[in-house]
Write a protein that holds these residues in place. Structure first.
Motif, PDB file in Angstrom:
ATOM      1  N   GLN A   3     -11.088   2.891 -12.014  1.00 35.38           N
ATOM      2  CA  GLN A   3     -11.687   1.567 -12.052  1.00 35.38           C
ATOM      3  C   GLN A   3     -10.668   0.498 -11.669  1.00 35.38           C
ATOM      4  OE1 GLN A   3     -11.863   3.281 -15.360  1.00 35.38           O
ATOM      5  NE2 GLN A   3     -13.690   4.356 -14.671  1.00 35.38           N
ATOM      6  N   LYS A  19     -14.706  -2.589  -9.783  1.00 33.23           N
ATOM      7  CA  LYS A  19     -15.032  -1.363  -9.060  1.00 33.23           C
ATOM      8  C   LYS A  19     -14.961  -0.185 -10.024  1.00 33.23           C
ATOM      9  CE  LYS A  19     -15.042  -3.329  -4.889  1.00 33.23           C
ATOM     10  NZ  LYS A  19     -16.228  -3.372  -4.001  1.00 33.23           N
ATOM     11  N   ASP A  20     -15.799   0.834  -9.756  1.00 30.71           N
ATOM     12  CA  ASP A  20     -15.853   2.010 -10.637  1.00 30.71           C
ATOM     13  C   ASP A  20     -16.315   3.209  -9.813  1.00 30.71           C
ATOM     14  OD1 ASP A  20     -16.028   3.796 -12.709  1.00 30.71           O
ATOM     15  OD2 ASP A  20     -17.592   2.722 -13.804  1.00 30.71           O
ATOM     16  N   LYS A  21     -15.465   4.238  -9.697  1.00 29.42           N
ATOM     17  CA  LYS A  21     -15.827   5.420  -8.919  1.00 29.42           C
ATOM     18  C   LYS A  21     -15.328   6.687  -9.596  1.00 29.42           C
ATOM     19  CE  LYS A  21     -16.295   5.771  -4.612  1.00 29.42           C
ATOM     20  NZ  LYS A  21     -16.143   5.937  -3.136  1.00 29.42           N
ATOM     21  N   THR A  51      -9.147   4.662  -1.109  1.00 26.06           N
ATOM     22  CA  THR A  51     -10.205   3.834  -1.672  1.00 26.06           C
ATOM     23  C   THR A  51      -9.623   2.660  -2.444  1.00 26.06           C
ATOM     24  OG1 THR A  51     -11.727   5.716  -1.850  1.00 26.06           O
ATOM     25  CG2 THR A  51     -12.183   3.804  -3.242  1.00 26.06           C
ATOM     26  N   TRP A  59      -9.914  -1.453  -1.710  1.00 28.44           N
ATOM     27  CA  TRP A  59     -10.325  -2.464  -2.681  1.00 28.44           C
ATOM     28  C   TRP A  59      -9.325  -3.626  -2.728  1.00 28.44           C
ATOM     29  CZ3 TRP A  59     -11.332   1.225  -7.463  1.00 28.44           C
ATOM     30  CH2 TRP A  59     -12.508   1.954  -7.238  1.00 28.44           C
TER      31      TRP A  59
END
Length: 204
Positions: free
Chosen positions: A195, A185-187, A51, A55
């Motif tokens: 992040q 981004k933040d997951k 992931t 990004w």
């Protein structure tokens, strides 16, 4: 981590098979590298790593990268595989640092440096040539991000428009983020939250 990722109570590697990390893409795609058997070593999982580098798809090539808590080297080696121009890996645990160096030799890679010192001491010394991409994945439950983030800003480690990746445990206290860092981004994945931030110049 000021460190290694060796301070976490979880001791089983979670990326690749036990005792190794796997490079996902780039010039060494599919290559597995050994990880030294250090208690508490916590490589970033393949799921999270994939992931993250999705990004960063257009940002890794030719970038100067800093892996502040290198541990297994999972993030630093992935960046090198994707043609980062240079990666500095900071790892204070001597056995883990020696394994990082051995893996660089195996890959015949000369675009990286392993620094076997405490991360906070290294960052406090300052930097003359800032980095475009920074990985911050410290040992869990040590609150190291609170100390590291200001040093990156104050001691010249970050280029304008630098990208900074943070990985930490969900239950921990969130670090104070500088006002000039924009969250991109933040997951979450299991016990981990992660992040990606973009640094703007403090004077802009």
């Amino acid at each position: 981590m000021a460190r290694s990722k060796t301070s976490s109570p979880r001791s089983t590697p979670t990326a690749g098979r036990a005792g190794s990390i796997r490079l996902i893409s780039g010039q060494w795609r599919g290559r597995k590298l050994p990880v030294h058997d250090v208690e508490g070593l916590r490589p970033t999982t393949d799921r999270v790593k994939e992931t993250l580098f999705n990004w960063l798809a257009t940002d890794v090539r030719d970038s100067r990268c800093l892996d502040v808590f290198a541990g297994s080297g999972s993030l630093g080696f992935e960046a090198l595989s994707r043609y980062a121009s240079y990666v500095m890996m900071i790892e204070q645990e001597p056995k883990a640092a020696r394994q990082l160096q051995a893996n660089l030799q195996t890959l015949q890679c000369t675009q990286a440096q392993v620094v076997c010192r405490d991360s906070l001491q290294v960052l406090q010394a300052g930097c003359n040539e800032p980095f475009e991409l920074v990985f911050l994945d410290p040992p869990f439950r040590k609150e190291l991000l609170t100390a590291v983030i200001p040093l990156l800003e104050q001691q010249g480690w970050l280029a304008d428009r630098a990208l900074i990746y943070l990985e930490r445990e969900n239950e921990g206290t969130a670090p104070l983020i500088p006002a000039n860092w924009q969250l991109l981004k933040d997951k979450q994945a299991g016990q981990v939250c992660y992040q990606l931030y973009l640094r703007e110049s403090p004077t802009s």
